[in-house]
Design a protein around this motif. Structure first.
Motif, mmCIF file in Angstrom:
data_model
loop_
_atom_site.group_PDB
_atom_site.id
_atom_site.type_symbol
_atom_site.label_atom_id
_atom_site.label_comp_id
_atom_site.label_asym_id
_atom_site.label_seq_id
_atom_site.Cartn_x
_atom_site.Cartn_y
_atom_site.Cartn_z
ATOM 1 N N LEU A 361 27.242 -63.493 -33.670
ATOM 2 C CA LEU A 361 26.835 -62.456 -32.731
ATOM 3 C C LEU A 361 27.183 -62.840 -31.291
ATOM 4 C CD1 LEU A 361 25.674 -59.720 -33.299
ATOM 5 C CD2 LEU A 361 23.398 -60.590 -32.799
ATOM 6 N N ALA A 362 27.042 -64.121 -30.948
ATOM 7 C CA ALA A 362 27.419 -64.567 -29.605
ATOM 8 C C ALA A 362 28.929 -64.453 -29.400
ATOM 9 C CB ALA A 362 26.959 -66.004 -29.384
ATOM 10 N N GLY A 363 29.706 -64.825 -30.424
ATOM 11 C CA GLY A 363 31.157 -64.687 -30.324
ATOM 12 C C GLY A 363 31.583 -63.238 -30.225
ATOM 13 N N HIS A 364 30.914 -62.383 -30.989
ATOM 14 C CA HIS A 364 31.244 -60.960 -30.944
ATOM 15 C C HIS A 364 30.896 -60.368 -29.579
ATOM 16 C CE1 HIS A 364 32.265 -57.143 -32.748
ATOM 17 N NE2 HIS A 364 31.121 -56.621 -32.350
ATOM 18 N N GLU A 365 29.825 -60.860 -28.962
ATOM 19 C CA GLU A 365 29.468 -60.389 -27.624
ATOM 20 C C GLU A 365 30.560 -60.742 -26.619
ATOM 21 O OE1 GLU A 365 27.531 -58.735 -24.373
ATOM 22 O OE2 GLU A 365 27.301 -58.403 -26.529
ATOM 23 N N LYS A 366 31.190 -61.916 -26.783
ATOM 24 C CA LYS A 366 32.321 -62.262 -25.911
ATOM 25 C C LYS A 366 33.465 -61.267 -26.102
ATOM 26 C CE LYS A 366 31.543 -67.233 -25.379
ATOM 27 N NZ LYS A 366 32.121 -68.591 -25.515
ATOM 28 N N ALA A 367 33.710 -60.883 -27.353
ATOM 29 C CA ALA A 367 34.760 -59.892 -27.612
ATOM 30 C C ALA A 367 34.414 -58.559 -26.958
ATOM 31 C CB ALA A 367 34.945 -59.718 -29.116
ATOM 32 N N LEU A 368 33.148 -58.166 -27.030
ATOM 33 C CA LEU A 368 32.742 -56.900 -26.421
ATOM 34 C C LEU A 368 32.930 -56.927 -24.906
ATOM 35 C CD1 LEU A 368 29.486 -56.067 -28.433
ATOM 36 C CD2 LEU A 368 31.792 -55.160 -28.774
ATOM 37 N N ARG A 369 32.617 -58.065 -24.283
ATOM 38 C CA ARG A 369 32.793 -58.158 -22.830
ATOM 39 C C ARG A 369 34.265 -58.001 -22.455
ATOM 40 N NH1 ARG A 369 28.626 -62.291 -23.019
ATOM 41 N NH2 ARG A 369 30.195 -63.946 -22.961
ATOM 42 N N SER A 380 27.921 -51.181 -27.493
ATOM 43 C CA SER A 380 26.628 -51.812 -27.274
ATOM 44 C C SER A 380 26.666 -53.258 -27.738
ATOM 45 C CB SER A 380 25.550 -51.046 -28.046
ATOM 46 O OG SER A 380 24.411 -51.835 -28.258
ATOM 47 N N SER A 381 25.793 -54.087 -27.172
ATOM 48 C CA SER A 381 25.691 -55.476 -27.619
ATOM 49 C C SER A 381 25.197 -55.573 -29.053
ATOM 50 C CB SER A 381 24.747 -56.257 -26.697
ATOM 51 O OG SER A 381 25.316 -56.403 -25.412
ATOM 52 N N LEU A 382 24.656 -54.490 -29.581
ATOM 53 C CA LEU A 382 24.195 -54.476 -30.965
ATOM 54 C C LEU A 382 25.300 -54.051 -31.930
ATOM 55 C CD1 LEU A 382 20.662 -52.899 -30.441
ATOM 56 C CD2 LEU A 382 21.270 -55.315 -30.653
ATOM 57 N N HIS A 383 26.514 -53.873 -31.419
ATOM 58 C CA HIS A 383 27.626 -53.451 -32.271
ATOM 59 C C HIS A 383 27.867 -54.425 -33.407
ATOM 60 C CE1 HIS A 383 32.014 -53.125 -33.266
ATOM 61 N NE2 HIS A 383 31.691 -51.851 -33.310
ATOM 62 N N GLY A 384 27.632 -55.716 -33.185
ATOM 63 C CA GLY A 384 27.897 -56.731 -34.203
ATOM 64 C C GLY A 384 26.802 -56.895 -35.234
ATOM 65 N N VAL A 385 25.767 -56.062 -35.180
ATOM 66 C CA VAL A 385 24.642 -56.212 -36.104
ATOM 67 C C VAL A 385 25.000 -55.637 -37.470
ATOM 68 C CG1 VAL A 385 22.273 -55.500 -36.601
ATOM 69 C CG2 VAL A 385 22.907 -56.238 -34.297
ATOM 70 N N GLY A 386 24.928 -56.498 -38.478
ATOM 71 C CA GLY A 386 25.110 -56.086 -39.864
ATOM 72 C C GLY A 386 23.878 -56.443 -40.674
ATOM 73 N N PRO A 439 28.147 -79.505 -45.862
ATOM 74 C CA PRO A 439 29.398 -78.783 -45.607
ATOM 75 C C PRO A 439 29.969 -79.120 -44.240
ATOM 76 C CG PRO A 439 27.538 -77.373 -45.115
ATOM 77 C CD PRO A 439 26.956 -78.666 -45.631
ATOM 78 N N ARG A 440 31.203 -78.774 -44.059
ATOM 79 C CA ARG A 440 31.793 -78.732 -42.723
ATOM 80 C C ARG A 440 31.174 -77.541 -41.989
ATOM 81 N NH1 ARG A 440 37.711 -76.385 -41.899
ATOM 82 N NH2 ARG A 440 38.083 -76.791 -39.677
ATOM 83 N N VAL A 441 30.826 -77.726 -40.731
ATOM 84 C CA VAL A 441 30.145 -76.674 -39.973
ATOM 85 C C VAL A 441 30.955 -76.343 -38.726
ATOM 86 C CG1 VAL A 441 28.001 -75.949 -38.865
ATOM 87 C CG2 VAL A 441 27.923 -77.525 -40.812
ATOM 88 N N LEU A 442 31.171 -75.058 -38.494
ATOM 89 C CA LEU A 442 31.904 -74.583 -37.329
ATOM 90 C C LEU A 442 31.048 -73.597 -36.546
ATOM 91 C CD1 LEU A 442 35.401 -73.831 -38.934
ATOM 92 C CD2 LEU A 442 34.790 -75.826 -37.548
ATOM 93 N N GLU A 443 31.200 -73.629 -35.235
ATOM 94 C CA GLU A 443 30.554 -72.648 -34.368
ATOM 95 C C GLU A 443 31.618 -71.767 -33.728
ATOM 96 O OE1 GLU A 443 27.626 -72.275 -30.443
ATOM 97 O OE2 GLU A 443 28.443 -74.232 -31.028
ATOM 98 N N ILE A 444 31.452 -70.455 -33.846
ATOM 99 C CA ILE A 444 32.368 -69.526 -33.186
ATOM 100 C C ILE A 444 32.132 -69.619 -31.681
ATOM 101 C CG2 ILE A 444 33.014 -67.107 -32.905
ATOM 102 C CD1 ILE A 444 32.077 -66.659 -35.799
#
Length: 514
Positions: A361-369, A380-386, A439-444
């Protein structure tokens, strides 16, 4: 054969029309029509059956309209030509079985053999090219009939066990004429052609779920599939789970367990990612629903709120290994406040997937900006809500499981294992606890948007594929390089895209799971 004068123009053009009953002495002989192309075909040796009367082993073909989602071909016969067809065809595996045992948890499913000593299934002329028909495959009814295919006929056009067959010489032409989202309409010659709209163009009027209640209190878990309609791993895994809980192969020790094998029925029937729009964006209840996904959300959101934990099964189109998506650390911030990060982390660890990703959601907010800065309005900032984001907003927690590629043979098993491992962890079923492999862990952390329709990546990156600082990962339309700003990985990559949409997201290694 000549064009069928009874059927041409009576159904919409994305339908395969099969009509039987031309010869009373041969009730299994009919015609198959696609657009203006009509050929002789054969069906079940005992003719047709109304869907409610269809039974395993009756030698009948079910009447009705059914989806066609994918097909297989023998590369030793046709080379790779079918890979270029519009319809999704895959090379036929060397060893496989379609399970017709009504007592099997894999009933009416394709199973890939791993025993190399078994004889190869390639070279079976009748199945040089075949397409499974979507009969009794969402939640298979025991003994409701299985293994209904389109494939090659015997030279004498003898009746089948229930399949629809055409001459071997017609297989390739049939394959060329198939298109994604097609359905097959099977009926007697004198039955009126029904309009396509009630099954395909109109939204389904219900969502099917199956709920099991333990006799002791415990967590309330919901497992969902086919939020996107072209992702069959979830429905296959969930159908097997429902069958096994119904037959007692698994016993619910405590709590409540709900399965929703097909969330988005319209998209699933069309074999498309969406019905009218992406259900996993802006997923909230609507006072005045405007489209199929609004109506689905109005049913799904209350279901999610009634549970504590969500396991949402998906798949993907690109390359790469199965992975899971989880939420943020505990926080009280405005974007995605959350209080169950520890429980969610423990659940995803129990699933034993090789890769876990967070920061969506934080990464998607960067895309929205970036999109807003480019002049894209109405985001909206809620666009990424699934589904899982809604679950966290509702006070629960959830894991999105990306089981593998859409048609990967092992994707349903990945989904099945993740659900069972999760239920074992929650002490809802009794089974040995598997050894946990971190697991291997990644942060967007960032997103790369296309500035032009001709922007592109250098290749189709796999899920979580590692990149190094300075790597050229793409090119702008004017020839400018897209360079990796740091060591990390790529996720959600599309080799090409449209202007102001995501080419890919960038990730960094993370220690969120310890």
């Amino acid at each position: 054969m000549s064009q069928n004068p009874f059927m041409v123009g009576t159904l919409e053009q994305n339908t395969i029309v099969v009509r039987v009953g031309h010869d009373p002495d041969a009730p299994h002989i009919g015609t198959l029509t696609i657009d203006d192309w009509t050929v002789k075909c054969a069906v079940g040796r005992n003719g047709l059956a109304e869907p409610q009367h269809k039974r395993e082993g009756d030698g009948k073909t079910p009447i009705g309209r059914y989806p066609l989602r994918y097909g297989f071909y023998d590369p030793g016969v046709f080379g790779d030509e079918p890979r270029g067809f519009d319809f999704p065809f895959l090379p036929k595996p060397a060893n496989y079985r379609w399970i017709e045992d009504r007592d099997s948890p894999f009933y009416n499913q394709l199973v890939f053999e791993t025993d190399d000593t078994q004889p190869s299934r390639r070279g079976e002329r009748l199945f040089d090219l075949f397409i499974p028909v979507g009969w009794n495959d969402s939640i298979p009814a025991a003994a409701g009939g299985s293994a209904i295919f389109m494939h090659a006929a015997r030279p004498d056009y003898s009746g089948t066990a229930g399949c629809v067959v055409v001459a071997h010489d017609d297989l390739l032409e049939m394959g060329r004429r198939l298109r994604p989202g097609m359905v097959i309409d099977i009926a007697l010659l004198n039955q009126d052609a029904r309009p396509l709209a009630p099954l395909i163009a109109a939204a389904p009027q219900s969502i099917e779920s199956a709920t099991f209640h333990g006799l002791r209190p415990g967590p309330k878990v919901i497992v969902t599939g086919a939020v996107h309609g072209n992702e069959p791993a979830g429905p296959y895994a969930i159908s097997r789970l429902i069958a096994e809980f119904r037959t007692g192969a698994w016993q619910l020790e405590r709590g409540t367990l709900t399965f929703v094998p097909v969330v988005n029925g319209l998209a699933f029937r069309q074999n498309t990612r969406v019905g009218d729009r992406n259900l996993n964006r802006d997923m909230f209840e609507s006072a005045i629903p405007q489209d199929n996904e609004d109506r689905v959300a109005n049913v799904l959101c209350p279901l999610l709120r009634a549970h504590d934990v969500l396991i949402d099964l998906h798949s993907f189109s690109g390359e790469g290994e199965a992975f899971a998506l989880i939420g943020p650390k505990n926080n009280t911030g405005p974007l995605e406040p959350f209080a169950h990060a520890d429980a969610e982390a423990a659940l995803v660890k129990a699933m034993n997937l090789p890769l876990v990703v967070h920061g969506w959601l934080a990464g998607h907010e960067k895309a929205l900006r970036q999109k807003r800065a480019a002049g894209v309005a109405g985001l909206s900032s809620l666009h990424g809500v699934g589904t899982t984001e809604f679950m966290r907003f509702a006070g629960g927690y959830g894991v999105t499981v990306e089981c593998g590629q859409h048609l990967a043979p092992d994707a349903p098993q990945v989904g099945y294992d993740c659900v069972i491992n999760g239920l074992v962890h929650l002490e809802m079923v009794a089974a040995p606890v598997p050894e946990i492999r971190l697991p291997r862990v990644l942060e967007i952390t960032d997103v790369i948007l296309a500035d032009h329709d001709d922007d592109r990546l250098v290749r189709q990156f796999g899920t979580g594929e590692a990149i190094s600082e300075g790597d050229v990962i793409g090119y702008r339309a004017d020839g400018g390089k897209i360079v990796a700003p740091y060591d990390g990985a790529v996720i959600f990559a599309g080799k090409t895209t449209r202007v102001n949409t995501e080419l890919c997201y960038l990730c960094k290694n993370s220690s969120q799971l310890g």
